[in-house]
Design an enzyme around this catalytic site. Structure first.
Site: not given
Length: 842
Positions: A373, A564-565, A570, A672, A676
């Site tokens: 991952h 998100k985290r 990110k 993911t 969504k």
């Protein structure tokens, strides 16, 4: 006249009764009975939580026949998928089960006729926070799809007493609060204490010859812990299959030491219980440095050993030979956390069940498959030899043996390549010696997969390059997916109704059917309905924000969302640079004709990750200035919604206009959240990273806002020598933004508060925000222009949804089943488990 004893022990229960019936009268009666007999409350003294529990048990009763039938069906000779994951972020279960059973409307009517609010009871449910985010949520989506596709499966994990922390924001800083998700009980699980297993730790191994003169090894541990399973049914959508999520809790073999108590050692008398139960107390947050954290390794070994012992017990109970283990079970390693399973299965087969090494190795390799991952080398787990050997001495011996045999093969293929030998070794000997868990997983599995096409290709070229060259046949790609049941049907009921009215409901299990919406994208009345639904959903989120945060946002503005985290790769701080750019433009020209925006952020930072927590502080600080500046005249708002989790995601994803997927190219494995958002009609602004690449291919480049460097350009720029300070110096607007932060404008004059963040950007910028800044700003301008044409924006939104069929977790699971697990669906027939209409006590 008294009834005979045997008759008095036989409940007079029909199949359609208070536990299984679906009439409104029966459901109301069941709710009242569960309140009285399970919660032990009269209506006058019952709390909302009592009513929630009574309702949950009422729903669970209607699951049990399917669950028990499923278990009974799997006792036949079927191959079972065992999904090993340290995290399962399953989310609230009540509504999901109502939808999958197809009884939501009936339950709502029964609850309301009982004088209660279904929505209030739904909000009582504590979310099991048994995961950090993407990896754990993916595991939950996969369990949903396995059941919906009627594939025999068991999910194995840890029943953490305290899940991922609850997040509060105080003075702009994240504060971690203990997640006591079990404090009021969990109605969805059933404890199975009679099926416990024992797990060993520490001690030494003893080598000997058995009665036949065969060389054997036995493990003599320092400590033994009991693993107790807790089972949760995972029901498929409108099928009879209810697979099991089996989570393990650690307990002491003996909870109380009477000898210690009798000599006055009161604390010592319960010490073993405390030490043992600490093992499954808490989930480690992502991004914490875990190398060397003994408890984390104990957790990983504990649940994997429990799972494998459980599988062996299940197999032997059917009187099938253990040598067929790999034909009966397909075991998926969800990242490196369960990789110790390779050594543990070898130990169980060779030491405990006396199967010879070569046969055991054949079974092991053909049992396991490994999903990677990450592309971040630092995220590949490795454990110090000293720690590993002290905790798992026998496993270290087994790993040395596996490594020696494997490296002999490497030497034959690459006789003079010491570098390759060193990189492929299961032991890192470059400094302090470590066991490399990813290497163990690669060698001990028959299949290795990435989770997006780009990710898999990068794995082959970077972190797993040597393994790909040695085992090319093992590698495959299975792009992640999400379940449309939770992420559309449950979270976006208005849109679900509209789509179903137009194309029927088959799309819920065949997501490719959404393609039928394409022709409706040019229908003006349909676009109006679509737009109205988005507006109402945004209104719901605006109301939530006002209630929880006392911030008023305009549902007509563009909802620009990144949840998100929180992590530097990110790039939430790149988003903040745009927010400040937007703000500066408004300040310099108060009459600027600009598309109003509401910038919404959410996500948790690991407690020990200082830079991520500083990013949250910056977001909240910018929000405090912007939201209180009369010059912006409500043309922009900035919101950080605390404690992002599955429940909040169900509110947020459907309300988004713009989905921020802006990680540095080559860093995100898949993502993911991007799926969504797009599945709920948001348009994506993103880099060519992870599954963004495939989303753009599916929805069309014209319906995706692309910006930034490609992976090759990122690598190339770094190789040539990336100088972020040059970008700062050469871009006046960027310089103004960074200087405004540095000046203390957002920190009450404190010029030092955000200095670590700014210095990192100017002199390191590992994730290349400054290199991507101008491209991002230019693309955001295109977003603003596109949003002004509401008809075309709506058309693009419809096409995004219509073309998202590929990203169903059902498709992912079908690919795993066909390419990796070699398993077939096994439909479950709903048999009458109560002969003659009566449930007999046996």
């Amino acid at each position: 006249m008294n009834a005979p004893l045997e008759d008095s022990l036989t409940p007079q229960i029909r199949v359609e009764d208070d536990r299984t019936g679906l009439s409104i009268t029966t459901l109301r009666s069941a709710l009242a009975d569960n309140l009285f007999y399970i919660q032990g409350k009269f209506p006058g003294t019952a709390t909302k939580n009592d009513y929630y529990m009574a309702l949950a048990y009422t729903v669970r009763d209607r699951l049990l026949q399917r669950w028990l039938n499923t278990t009974q069906t799997y006792r036949k000779n079927v191959k079972v998928v065992c999904y090993l994951s340290a995290e399962f972020l399953i989310g609230p279960q009540l509504v999901n089960n109502l939808i999958n059973l197809g009884i939501y409307a009936k339950i709502r009517q029964a609850v309301e006729e009982s004088g209660l609010s279904l929505q209030e009871l739904i909000e009582q449910e504590e979310e099991p926070g048994l995961g950090n985010g993407g990896l754990g949520r993916l595991a939950a989506c996969y369990l949903d799809s396995l059941s919906t596709l009627e594939i025999p499966a068991i999910g194995y994990g840890i029943r953490y007493e305290f899940g991922i922390f609850d997040q509060e924001i105080r003075d702009g800083w994240q504060v971690e609060i203990t997640d006591k998700w079990l404090q009021y009980g969990n109605p969805w699980e059933i404890a199975r204490p009679e099926e416990y297993v024992e797990v060993k730790f520490g001690g030494r191994s003893e080598h000997y010859y058995d009665e036949k003169g065969n060389y054997r090894v036995r493990w003599i541990p320092d400590r033994v812990v009991k693993g107790v399973p807790y089972d949760t049914p995972i029901l498929g959508y409108q099928v009879n299959t209810a697979n099991t999520l089996r989570l393990w809790k650690a307990e002491a073999i003996e909870s109380f030491d009477f000898q210690a108590f009798n000599i006055g050692d009161y604390y010592g008398a319960v010490d073993a219980k405390i030490v043992s139960e600490n093992l499954t107390k808490i989930l480690y947050p992502n991004d914490e440095v875990i190398q060397g954290k003994e408890l984390r390794l104990q957790q990983q070994y504990f649940f994997v050993s429990c799972a494998l012992q459980d599988m062996i017990r299940l197999l032997l109970s059917t009187e099938v030979s253990l040598e067929t283990f790999h034909q009966q079970f397909a075991v998926q390693l969800n990242d490196t956390h369960p990789a110790i399973g390779v050594a543990e299965l070898m130990r169980l087969l060779v030491d405990e069940h006396r199967i010879d090494w070569d046969k055991a190795w054949h079974i092991t390799q053909n049992t396991f498959a490994f999903t990677n991952h990450t592309l971040l080398p630092e995220a590949l787990e490795k454990w110090p030899i000293e720690l590993f050997g002290r905790l798992l001495p026998r496993h270290l011996e087994i790993i040395y043996e596996i490594n020696q045999r494997f490296l002999d093969r490497v030497r034959m293929k690459y006789p003079r390549d010491l570098g390759k030998l060193s990189r492929l070794s299961l032991i890192d000997e470059s400094g302090e010696r470590y066991v490399r868990m990813a290497n163990l997983a690669c060698v001990g599995s028959h299949a290795i997969n990435g989770v997006a096409e780009l990710h898999t290709e990068l794995l082959k070229k970077t972190v797993l390059k040597d393994f790909y060259e040695f085992f090319p046949e093992k590698f495959a790609n299975v792009t992640n997916g999400v379940t449309p049941r939770r992420w559309m049907v449950l979270s976006n009921p208005r849109l679900t109704r509209l789509i179903t009215e137009k194309i029927g409901d088959r799309w819920i299990t065949h997501l490719d059917d959404l393609r039928k919406l394409e022709t409706l994208a040019d229908d003006a009345s349909f676009r109006q309905q679509w737009r109205q639904i988005k507006q109402e959903t945004k209104g719901d989120l605006a109301a939530y924000i006002r209630k929880k945060l006392d911030i008023i946002v305009d549902p007509k503005s563009l909802f620009d969302i990144q949840v998100k985290r929180i992590h530097e790769y990110k790039r939430q701080h790149l988003n903040v640079l745009h927010v400040i750019t937007f703000y500066n433009r408004l300040k310099h020209d108060r009459d600027l004709d600009i598309t109003p925006r509401t910038f919404i952020f959410g996500g948790k930072a690991a407690p020990g990750y200082f830079m991520a927590k500083l990013i949250i502080k910056l977001i909240v600080s910018v929000a405090n200035i912007v939201n209180n500046d009369p010059d912006v005249r409500d043309r922009m708002k900035v919101v950080f919604i605390p404690d992002f989790n599955v429940t909040l995601g169900q509110r947020i994803y459907p309300a988004a206009d713009l989905s921020e997927q802006i990680s540095t190219a080559g860093k995100e494995a898949s993502g993911t959240g991007n799926m969504k958002f797009a599945l709920n009609g948001a348009l994506t602004i993103g880099t060519l990273d992870g599954a963004n690449v495939e989303i753009r291919e599916e929805v069309g480049a014209e319906n995706f806002f692309l910006f930034g460097l490609t992976t090759e350009e990122v690598y190339g720029l770094k190789a040539r020598g990336y100088r972020p300070f040059d970008y700062y110096n050469q871009n006046a607007e960027l310089k103004a933004v960074i200087d405004l932060i540095s000046s203390g404008f957002f920190s009450h004059g404190d010029v030092d508060l955000f200095k670590p963040l700014i210095d990192n950007l100017l002199y390191r910028d590992d994730y290349m925000l400054l290199a991507d800044y101008q491209s991002y700003i230019d693309t955001q301008e295109k977003v603003s222009q596109a949003y002004r044409d509401r008809e075309n924006w709506t058309r693009m939104s419809i096409l995004n949804v219509a073309r998202m069929g590929k990203f169903s977790s059902d498709r992912s699971i079908r690919e795993y089943a066909q390419k990796i697990w070699k398993v077939e669906p096994v439909p479950v027939e709903l048999l009458q488990l109560c002969p003659g209409g009566q449930c007999l006590l046996v």
